[in-house]
Design an enzyme around this catalytic site. Sequence first.
Site, mmCIF file in Angstrom:
data_model
loop_
_atom_site.group_PDB
_atom_site.id
_atom_site.type_symbol
_atom_site.label_atom_id
_atom_site.label_comp_id
_atom_site.label_asym_id
_atom_site.label_seq_id
_atom_site.Cartn_x
_atom_site.Cartn_y
_atom_site.Cartn_z
ATOM 1 N N ASP A 31 0.846 -1.195 0.000
ATOM 2 C CA ASP A 31 0.000 0.000 0.000
ATOM 3 C C ASP A 31 0.884 1.247 0.000
ATOM 4 O OD1 ASP A 31 -3.244 0.470 0.917
ATOM 5 O OD2 ASP A 31 -1.877 2.179 1.005
ATOM 6 N N ASN A 88 -12.953 -3.262 2.546
ATOM 7 C CA ASN A 88 -13.878 -2.138 2.618
ATOM 8 C C ASN A 88 -14.862 -2.257 1.459
ATOM 9 O OD1 ASN A 88 -12.509 -1.009 4.842
ATOM 10 N ND2 ASN A 88 -11.026 -0.009 3.487
ATOM 11 N N GLN A 95 -14.572 2.401 1.178
ATOM 12 C CA GLN A 95 -13.875 1.955 -0.038
ATOM 13 C C GLN A 95 -13.596 3.141 -0.950
ATOM 14 O OE1 GLN A 95 -15.987 -0.970 -2.413
ATOM 15 N NE2 GLN A 95 -14.244 -1.269 -3.784
ATOM 16 N N VAL A 97 -11.119 2.733 -3.762
ATOM 17 C CA VAL A 97 -10.778 2.229 -5.101
ATOM 18 C C VAL A 97 -11.801 1.160 -5.494
ATOM 19 C CG1 VAL A 97 -9.037 1.068 -6.498
ATOM 20 C CG2 VAL A 97 -8.325 2.714 -4.741
ATOM 21 N N HIS A 101 -10.198 -5.503 -3.296
ATOM 22 C CA HIS A 101 -8.872 -5.754 -2.732
ATOM 23 C C HIS A 101 -9.022 -6.101 -1.267
ATOM 24 C CE1 HIS A 101 -9.867 -1.465 -2.601
ATOM 25 N NE2 HIS A 101 -9.214 -1.405 -1.459
ATOM 26 N N ILE A 102 -8.131 -6.969 -0.807
ATOM 27 C CA ILE A 102 -8.077 -7.327 0.616
ATOM 28 C C ILE A 102 -6.858 -6.635 1.215
ATOM 29 C CG2 ILE A 102 -7.866 -9.182 2.311
ATOM 30 C CD1 ILE A 102 -8.913 -11.120 0.177
ATOM 31 N N HIS A 103 -7.097 -5.803 2.227
ATOM 32 C CA HIS A 103 -5.977 -5.216 2.972
ATOM 33 C C HIS A 103 -5.455 -6.292 3.941
ATOM 34 C CE1 HIS A 103 -6.984 -0.839 2.167
ATOM 35 N NE2 HIS A 103 -8.163 -1.382 1.925
HETATM 36 P P1 AMP Z 1 -9.869 1.281 0.003
HETATM 37 O O1 AMP Z 1 -10.076 2.553 0.772
HETATM 38 O O2 AMP Z 1 -10.286 0.057 0.771
HETATM 39 O O3 AMP Z 1 -10.484 1.344 -1.379
HETATM 40 O O4 AMP Z 1 -8.315 1.132 -0.148
HETATM 41 C C1 AMP Z 1 -7.588 1.623 -1.226
HETATM 42 C C2 AMP Z 1 -6.132 1.546 -0.835
HETATM 43 O O5 AMP Z 1 -5.353 1.667 -2.021
HETATM 44 C C3 AMP Z 1 -5.689 2.641 0.139
HETATM 45 O O6 AMP Z 1 -5.163 2.049 1.306
HETATM 46 C C4 AMP Z 1 -4.630 3.404 -0.661
HETATM 47 O O7 AMP Z 1 -3.567 3.876 0.132
HETATM 48 C C5 AMP Z 1 -4.181 2.364 -1.668
HETATM 49 N N1 AMP Z 1 -3.617 2.893 -2.895
HETATM 50 C C6 AMP Z 1 -4.143 3.854 -3.703
HETATM 51 N N2 AMP Z 1 -3.339 4.070 -4.753
HETATM 52 C C7 AMP Z 1 -2.299 3.215 -4.639
HETATM 53 C C8 AMP Z 1 -1.119 2.944 -5.403
HETATM 54 N N3 AMP Z 1 -0.852 3.639 -6.520
HETATM 55 N N4 AMP Z 1 -0.261 1.990 -4.967
HETATM 56 C C9 AMP Z 1 -0.521 1.308 -3.828
HETATM 57 N N5 AMP Z 1 -1.607 1.512 -3.051
HETATM 58 C C10 AMP Z 1 -2.478 2.451 -3.451
#
Ligand code: AMP
Length: 115
Positions: A31, A88, A95, A97, A101-103
């Site tokens: 991340d 998320n 959420q 993005v 995705h799984i954090h």
């Molecule tokens: P979410 O809020 O669950 O959609 O998480 C999206 C995650 O993607 C966040 O933790 C961001 O920091 C991460 N993120 C966004 N852009 C990038 C990127 N270019 N490379 C790595 N992580 C990213």
Amino acid sequence: MSEASIFTRIMSGEIPGDILFEDELCIVLRDIAPEAPSHLLVIPRQPLPGVQDATHEDKTLLGHLLVVAAQVARSSGIAEDGYRCVINAGSHGGQQVPHLHIHVLGGRQLHWPPG
Ligand code: AMP
């Protein structure tokens, strides 16, 4: 056609990303704004917008993502002390993005409930 997500653009090599692992179904990305000493994202190549869009047809893929999450938690050294997998979903879920995705977060004590 909807715009490619940032994760799709990283997978295609259009923009850089710190990719830790990849196979035919997914990638694992560090991340860019980590919330813990180890913060990984397990991302399917298939651009499913979120878990809220999953159907029974996605069962094998979803299972695979969790197995990969456990595998990278072990290989990155956070498994012994414990870690957290988070998905998320949608606006109230935080959420940002719209590409599933799984954090995988670890390397420090995590608290509950999340904010
Ligand atoms: P979410 O809020 O669950 O959609 O998480 C999206 C995650 O993607 C966040 O933790 C961001 O920091 C991460 N993120 C966004 N852009 C990038 C990127 N270019 N490379 C790595 N992580 C990213």
